[in-house]
Design an enzyme around this catalytic site. Structure first.
Site, PDB file in Angstrom:
ATOM      1  N   CYS A  58       0.869  -1.183   0.000  1.00  0.00           N
ATOM      2  CA  CYS A  58       0.000   0.000   0.000  1.00  0.00           C
ATOM      3  C   CYS A  58       0.897   1.222   0.000  1.00  0.00           C
ATOM      4  O   CYS A  58       1.608   1.485   0.969  1.00  0.00           O
ATOM      5  CB  CYS A  58      -0.915   0.007   1.221  1.00  0.00           C
ATOM      6  N   GLU A  60      -3.737   1.066  -6.272  1.00  0.00           N
ATOM      7  CA  GLU A  60      -2.747   0.117  -6.761  1.00  0.00           C
ATOM      8  C   GLU A  60      -2.565   0.406  -8.241  1.00  0.00           C
ATOM      9  O   GLU A  60      -3.345   1.155  -8.839  1.00  0.00           O
ATOM     10  CB  GLU A  60      -3.197  -1.314  -6.488  1.00  0.00           C
TER      11      GLU A  60
END
Length: 249
Positions: free
Chosen positions: A2, A115
């Site tokens: 992340c 992402e």
């Protein structure tokens, strides 16, 4: 992993979700592009801070941290840039994280995270990952306090990651550990260095169910951390996607 996320849920929603105990509401600006080294909000046990009263051990309070964990033994805070994520598989043993895992676990609230999907030889395509119902995402996190040579204190945090589930594997092989409400107490623990406390927390370090998150392609403006607004979440149609049925006629 992340590396970018957003938090635009309101203070009232955070207060209700985590049962926070505070003297007055916090001012939380909506943020759509939170990047490493920036300040973030996390939820901790008041008892996890030195000097907290025993009666505060199970009290949940919000705290501000810099994203990128700096261990207490670090010579300088620069290593925090490499510590934005901690691997669930080694978090209990790795020197950089094991002390925090024992006594300083936290929850990092998010509205969603980004992402990047590989697109052949072209630039990667960013995607926004969030709960299908629009609810809060609760990342498992760790925090530390670092004391500088001038006695200044820096509090930092990291997001724990695990193997990606089937939904997110096309985008990356890692994903944040996402906690459900019934796991909050076990993850935050009592603030004590207790073996059973750690074992209960360790059982939560697993991928989220496939239906826990949904994925939407968004524009590439998120690459620039200076861009921070709701327009970053506007769905972006990929070039090879078929047109909507309404566009065929």
């Amino acid at each position: 992993m992340c590396g970018r996320f957003g938090l635009f849920h309101t203070w009232e929603e955070l207060h209700a979700a985590y049962g926070l105990v505070v003297s007055q509401p916090l001012t939380l600006p909506a943020r759509y592009n939170i990047a490493p080294s920036q300040n973030i909000v996390a939820i901790i046990r008041a008892g996890s801070r030195e000097g907290a009263a025993a009666s505060d051990a199970l009290t949940c309070v919000p705290a501000a941290f810099r994203w990128g964990l700096v261990p207490s033994w670090a010579k300088d805070p620069g290593m925090g840039a490499r510590m934005i994520n901690a691997r669930a598989e080694t978090v209990a043993e790795k020197p950089s994280f094991r002390a925090a895992f024992r006594r300083r676990r936290c929850i990092i609230p998010a509205s969603g995270f980004y992402e990047w999907q590989a697109m052949g030889t072209g630039p990667k395509q960013p995607v926004w990952i969030s709960r299908p119902d629009g609810g809060l995402i609760s990342f498992a996190g760790l925090w530390e306090a670092w004391l500088g040579p001038d006695s200044s204190e820096l509090e930092t945090a990291t997001i724990v990651t695990t193997e990606a589930n089937e939904t997110l594997r096309p985008f990356h092989h890692r994903m944040p550990v996402i906690l459900e409400p019934d796991g909050f107490d076990a993850w935050l623990g009592s603030g004590a260095d207790d073996r059973f406390d750690r074992e209960a927390a360790g059982e939560l370090l697993r991928p989220a169910p496939e239906d826990a998150v949904g994925v939407v392609s968004v524009g590439r403006a998120v690459h620039d951390i200076r861009n921070d607004g709701p327009e970053l979440l506007t769905p972006h149609k990929l070039a090879d996607e078929p047109p909507d049925q309404g566009e065929l006629f």
